[in-house]
Design a protein around this motif. Structure first.
Motif, PDB file in Angstrom:
ATOM      1  N   MET A 158       0.949  -1.269   0.079  1.00  0.00           N
ATOM      2  CA  MET A 158      -0.035  -0.079  -0.068  1.00  0.00           C
ATOM      3  C   MET A 158       0.808   1.255  -0.081  1.00  0.00           C
ATOM      4  O   MET A 158       1.905   1.232   0.805  1.00  0.00           O
ATOM      5  N   ILE A 159       0.400   2.426  -0.779  1.00  0.00           N
ATOM      6  CA  ILE A 159       1.409   3.538  -0.833  1.00  0.00           C
ATOM      7  C   ILE A 159       1.344   4.090   0.286  1.00  0.00           C
ATOM      8  O   ILE A 159       2.622   4.783   0.790  1.00  0.00           O
ATOM      9  N   GLN A 160       0.473   4.210   1.275  1.00  0.00           N
ATOM     10  CA  GLN A 160       0.510   4.683   2.698  1.00  0.00           C
ATOM     11  C   GLN A 160       1.688   4.274   3.608  1.00  0.00           C
ATOM     12  O   GLN A 160       2.588   4.777   4.146  1.00  0.00           O
ATOM     13  N   GLU A 161       1.954   2.874   3.250  1.00  0.00           N
ATOM     14  CA  GLU A 161       2.964   2.031   4.001  1.00  0.00           C
ATOM     15  C   GLU A 161       4.485   2.616   3.489  1.00  0.00           C
ATOM     16  O   GLU A 161       5.351   2.875   4.277  1.00  0.00           O
ATOM     17  N   LYS A 162       4.531   2.541   2.335  1.00  0.00           N
ATOM     18  CA  LYS A 162       5.960   2.936   1.468  1.00  0.00           C
ATOM     19  C   LYS A 162       6.100   4.295   1.933  1.00  0.00           C
ATOM     20  O   LYS A 162       7.370   4.651   2.205  1.00  0.00           O
ATOM     21  N   ALA A 163       5.115   5.415   1.925  1.00  0.00           N
ATOM     22  CA  ALA A 163       5.400   6.550   2.201  1.00  0.00           C
ATOM     23  C   ALA A 163       5.995   6.828   3.822  1.00  0.00           C
ATOM     24  O   ALA A 163       6.717   7.571   3.810  1.00  0.00           O
ATOM     25  N   ALA A 164       5.117   6.086   4.534  1.00  0.00           N
ATOM     26  CA  ALA A 164       5.622   6.110   6.132  1.00  0.00           C
ATOM     27  C   ALA A 164       6.888   5.763   6.208  1.00  0.00           C
ATOM     28  O   ALA A 164       7.594   6.181   7.001  1.00  0.00           O
ATOM     29  N   GLN A 165       7.523   4.690   5.525  1.00  0.00           N
ATOM     30  CA  GLN A 165       9.038   4.342   5.539  1.00  0.00           C
ATOM     31  C   GLN A 165       9.981   5.114   5.166  1.00  0.00           C
ATOM     32  O   GLN A 165      10.837   5.238   5.541  1.00  0.00           O
ATOM     33  N   GLU A 166       9.414   6.541   4.394  1.00  0.00           N
ATOM     34  CA  GLU A 166      10.157   7.335   4.025  1.00  0.00           C
ATOM     35  C   GLU A 166       9.809   8.802   4.938  1.00  0.00           C
ATOM     36  O   GLU A 166      10.193   9.800   4.553  1.00  0.00           O
ATOM     37  N   GLY A 167       9.203   8.630   5.855  1.00  0.00           N
ATOM     38  CA  GLY A 167       8.637   9.977   6.656  1.00  0.00           C
ATOM     39  C   GLY A 167       7.533  10.730   6.345  1.00  0.00           C
ATOM     40  O   GLY A 167       7.197  11.806   6.551  1.00  0.00           O
ATOM     41  N   ILE A 168       6.837  10.177   5.197  1.00  0.00           N
ATOM     42  CA  ILE A 168       5.791  10.860   4.730  1.00  0.00           C
ATOM     43  C   ILE A 168       4.468  10.274   5.268  1.00  0.00           C
ATOM     44  O   ILE A 168       4.526   9.125   5.165  1.00  0.00           O
ATOM     45  N   ILE A 169       3.733  11.049   5.642  1.00  0.00           N
ATOM     46  CA  ILE A 169       2.362  10.565   6.058  1.00  0.00           C
ATOM     47  C   ILE A 169       1.094  11.010   5.082  1.00  0.00           C
ATOM     48  O   ILE A 169       0.921  12.065   4.760  1.00  0.00           O
ATOM     49  N   LEU A 170       0.672   9.992   4.657  1.00  0.00           N
ATOM     50  CA  LEU A 170      -0.600  10.039   3.687  1.00  0.00           C
ATOM     51  C   LEU A 170      -1.662   9.359   4.325  1.00  0.00           C
ATOM     52  O   LEU A 170      -1.702   8.441   4.722  1.00  0.00           O
ATOM     53  N   GLY A 171      -2.816  10.128   4.298  1.00  0.00           N
ATOM     54  CA  GLY A 171      -3.904   9.626   5.117  1.00  0.00           C
ATOM     55  C   GLY A 171      -4.931   9.190   3.948  1.00  0.00           C
ATOM     56  O   GLY A 171      -4.595   9.067   2.822  1.00  0.00           O
ATOM     57  N   ASN A 172      -6.072   8.385   4.640  1.00  0.00           N
ATOM     58  CA  ASN A 172      -6.825   7.598   3.699  1.00  0.00           C
ATOM     59  C   ASN A 172      -7.809   8.622   2.958  1.00  0.00           C
ATOM     60  O   ASN A 172      -7.940   9.542   3.500  1.00  0.00           O
ATOM     61  N   GLY A 173      -8.329   8.095   1.932  1.00  0.00           N
ATOM     62  CA  GLY A 173      -9.264   8.845   1.166  1.00  0.00           C
ATOM     63  C   GLY A 173     -10.561   8.997   1.955  1.00  0.00           C
ATOM     64  O   GLY A 173     -10.684   8.688   2.935  1.00  0.00           O
ATOM     65  N   TYR A 174     -11.742   9.512   1.199  1.00  0.00           N
ATOM     66  CA  TYR A 174     -12.944   9.514   1.730  1.00  0.00           C
ATOM     67  C   TYR A 174     -13.930   8.729   1.184  1.00  0.00           C
ATOM     68  O   TYR A 174     -13.949   8.419   0.153  1.00  0.00           O
ATOM     69  N   GLY A 175     -14.978   8.360   1.981  1.00  0.00           N
ATOM     70  CA  GLY A 175     -16.123   7.641   1.426  1.00  0.00           C
ATOM     71  C   GLY A 175     -15.876   6.442   0.972  1.00  0.00           C
ATOM     72  O   GLY A 175     -15.243   5.442   1.343  1.00  0.00           O
ATOM     73  N   THR A 176     -16.739   5.986  -0.061  1.00  0.00           N
ATOM     74  CA  THR A 176     -16.658   4.708  -0.717  1.00  0.00           C
ATOM     75  C   THR A 176     -15.227   4.584  -1.602  1.00  0.00           C
ATOM     76  O   THR A 176     -14.592   3.384  -1.763  1.00  0.00           O
TER      77      THR A 176
END
Length: 49
Positions: A1-19
């Motif tokens: 998942m892109i959020q996990e890759k980003a976290a490894q580089e110190g970048i925080i990506l939130g989840n999207g919205y709704g569906t």
């Protein structure tokens, strides 16, 4: 998942919205992000998307 890759580089990506929450991500509003952080984010996205 892109959020996990980003976290490894110190970048925080939130989840999207709704569906689309599972299949998308969101980024904090850009006035809250410093210019060097935007550069880091752009580099990460180019490499991983």
């Amino acid at each position: 998942m892109i959020q996990e890759k980003a976290a490894q580089e110190g970048i925080i990506l939130g989840n999207g919205y709704g569906t689309n929450k599972v299949d998308s991500f969101r980024i904090a509003n850009f006035p809250a992000i410093k210019k060097d952080e935007v550069k880091t984010l752009k580099k990460f996205l180019r490499k991983n998307l």
